[in-house]
Design a protein around this motif. Structure first.
Motif, PDB file in Angstrom:
ATOM      1  N   ARG A  56      -1.161  -7.374 -10.132  1.00 48.68           N
ATOM      2  CA  ARG A  56      -0.374  -7.527  -8.761  1.00 48.68           C
ATOM      3  C   ARG A  56       0.490  -8.568  -8.782  1.00 48.68           C
ATOM      4  O   ARG A  56       0.897  -9.207  -7.657  1.00 48.68           O
ATOM      5  CB  ARG A  56      -1.226  -7.531  -7.560  1.00 48.68           C
ATOM      6  CG  ARG A  56      -1.965  -5.980  -7.528  1.00 48.68           C
ATOM      7  CD  ARG A  56      -2.713  -5.836  -6.224  1.00 48.68           C
ATOM      8  NE  ARG A  56      -1.783  -5.477  -5.388  1.00 48.68           N
ATOM      9  CZ  ARG A  56      -0.880  -4.387  -5.024  1.00 48.68           C
ATOM     10  NH1 ARG A  56      -1.062  -3.698  -5.774  1.00 48.68           N
ATOM     11  NH2 ARG A  56      -0.251  -4.440  -4.009  1.00 48.68           N
ATOM     12  N   GLU A  73       4.706 -11.794  -6.891  1.00 51.29           N
ATOM     13  CA  GLU A  73       3.536 -10.990  -6.282  1.00 51.29           C
ATOM     14  C   GLU A  73       3.853  -9.461  -5.998  1.00 51.29           C
ATOM     15  O   GLU A  73       5.268  -9.519  -5.249  1.00 51.29           O
ATOM     16  CB  GLU A  73       2.826 -11.633  -5.229  1.00 51.29           C
ATOM     17  CG  GLU A  73       2.245 -12.860  -5.825  1.00 51.29           C
ATOM     18  CD  GLU A  73       1.072 -13.777  -4.680  1.00 51.29           C
ATOM     19  OE1 GLU A  73       0.970 -13.138  -3.711  1.00 51.29           O
ATOM     20  OE2 GLU A  73       0.691 -14.661  -4.856  1.00 51.29           O
ATOM     21  N   GLU A  75       3.497  -7.915  -3.266  1.00 52.04           N
ATOM     22  CA  GLU A  75       3.726  -7.952  -1.966  1.00 52.04           C
ATOM     23  C   GLU A  75       5.200  -8.630  -1.472  1.00 52.04           C
ATOM     24  O   GLU A  75       5.459  -8.489  -0.267  1.00 52.04           O
ATOM     25  CB  GLU A  75       2.636  -8.595  -1.102  1.00 52.04           C
ATOM     26  CG  GLU A  75       1.231  -7.783  -1.181  1.00 52.04           C
ATOM     27  CD  GLU A  75       0.538  -8.068  -2.586  1.00 52.04           C
ATOM     28  OE1 GLU A  75       0.584  -8.902  -3.311  1.00 52.04           O
ATOM     29  OE2 GLU A  75      -0.055  -7.075  -2.849  1.00 52.04           O
ATOM     30  N   ALA A  76       5.841  -9.199  -2.539  1.00 56.89           N
ATOM     31  CA  ALA A  76       7.117  -9.992  -2.112  1.00 56.89           C
ATOM     32  C   ALA A  76       8.214  -9.482  -2.689  1.00 56.89           C
ATOM     33  O   ALA A  76       8.260  -9.120  -3.864  1.00 56.89           O
ATOM     34  CB  ALA A  76       6.862 -11.455  -2.429  1.00 56.89           C
ATOM     35  N   GLY A  80       8.780  -6.904  -6.083  1.00 61.43           N
ATOM     36  CA  GLY A  80       7.355  -6.648  -5.961  1.00 61.43           C
ATOM     37  C   GLY A  80       7.323  -5.183  -5.514  1.00 61.43           C
ATOM     38  O   GLY A  80       6.297  -4.543  -5.485  1.00 61.43           O
ATOM     39  N   ALA A  81       8.207  -4.765  -4.667  1.00 65.62           N
ATOM     40  CA  ALA A  81       8.126  -3.415  -3.950  1.00 65.62           C
ATOM     41  C   ALA A  81       8.566  -2.353  -5.046  1.00 65.62           C
ATOM     42  O   ALA A  81       7.790  -1.465  -4.876  1.00 65.62           O
ATOM     43  CB  ALA A  81       9.425  -3.251  -2.902  1.00 65.62           C
ATOM     44  N   ARG A  84       4.854  -2.133  -6.922  1.00 69.05           N
ATOM     45  CA  ARG A  84       4.016  -1.772  -5.809  1.00 69.05           C
ATOM     46  C   ARG A  84       3.986  -0.327  -5.721  1.00 69.05           C
ATOM     47  O   ARG A  84       3.074   0.464  -5.768  1.00 69.05           O
ATOM     48  CB  ARG A  84       3.976  -2.593  -4.433  1.00 69.05           C
ATOM     49  CG  ARG A  84       2.882  -2.173  -3.529  1.00 69.05           C
ATOM     50  CD  ARG A  84       3.002  -2.976  -2.344  1.00 69.05           C
ATOM     51  NE  ARG A  84       4.274  -2.703  -1.558  1.00 69.05           N
ATOM     52  CZ  ARG A  84       5.240  -3.808  -1.561  1.00 69.05           C
ATOM     53  NH1 ARG A  84       5.182  -4.784  -2.155  1.00 69.05           N
ATOM     54  NH2 ARG A  84       6.491  -3.529  -0.741  1.00 69.05           N
ATOM     55  N   GLY A  99      11.101  -9.539   3.255  1.00 70.86           N
ATOM     56  CA  GLY A  99      10.465 -10.120   2.278  1.00 70.86           C
ATOM     57  C   GLY A  99      11.203 -10.530   1.124  1.00 70.86           C
ATOM     58  O   GLY A  99      10.614 -10.874   0.097  1.00 70.86           O
TER      59      GLY A  99
END
Length: 161
Positions: A56, A73, A75-76, A80-81, A84, A99
């Motif tokens: 991740r 990360e 989540e950022a 990240g998107a 993810r 973000g």
């Protein structure tokens, strides 16, 4: 979409990239591809790879442009998107993206394509432009096709571990 940006012949770029990637080595091929896209696709201020080297988290890989954010990360940000969701992210205005990570304040739009190898996220190709709305659907499809050339012609090792 910026109506003044020139049309890019992605079919021609695909043939040129296939000829350029003459080794199966991932470092060589991702380096060549980052430089090739940065030179051949107009109105970019950054082109490069982020690679998943731990769970991740994306780490900076070969790129062209200003020094970049590292690590990212899942989540950022736009990268990240893409990591993810495993879906290409085409963002017309990065300042409106929740973000968003501002590595280069000049960047206004972004296109991020996830690279999936053996059912695992290997990394992402990230393109930034100083123009809002720089990336149209045709750009997304063209860059995704270039990423497929990379995937077909490169041995991408599992780097997590």
């Amino acid at each position: 979409m910026n109506e003044t940006h020139p049309t890019t012949d992605y079919a021609m770029l695909k043939r040129q990239l296939a000829a350029l990637l003459d080794t199966r080595d991932w470092v060589t091929n991702t380096s060549q591809m980052a430089a090739f896209i940065f030179q051949q696709v107009p109105e970019l201020n950054w082109a490069g790879f982020y690679i998943q080297r731990e769970e991740r988290v994306l780490r900076l890989g070969p790129f062209q442009g200003q020094p970049a954010c590292n690590p990212i990360e899942f989540e950022a940000g736009v990268c990240g998107a893409a990591a993810r969701t495993r879906q290409t992210q085409r963002v017309e205005d990065v300042h409106a993206f929740p973000g968003h990570i501002a590595c280069d304040a000049a960047s206004r739009s972004e296109l991020v394509v996830p690279l999936i190898s053996n059912d695992r996220l290997w990394g992402v190709l990230d393109l930034d432009s100083p123009l809002p709305g720089r990336f149209a659907l045709e750009d997304q499809e063209g860059i995704e096709a270039l990423c497929q050339v990379l995937m077909d012609q490169t041995d991408l090792p599992d780097l997590i571990g």
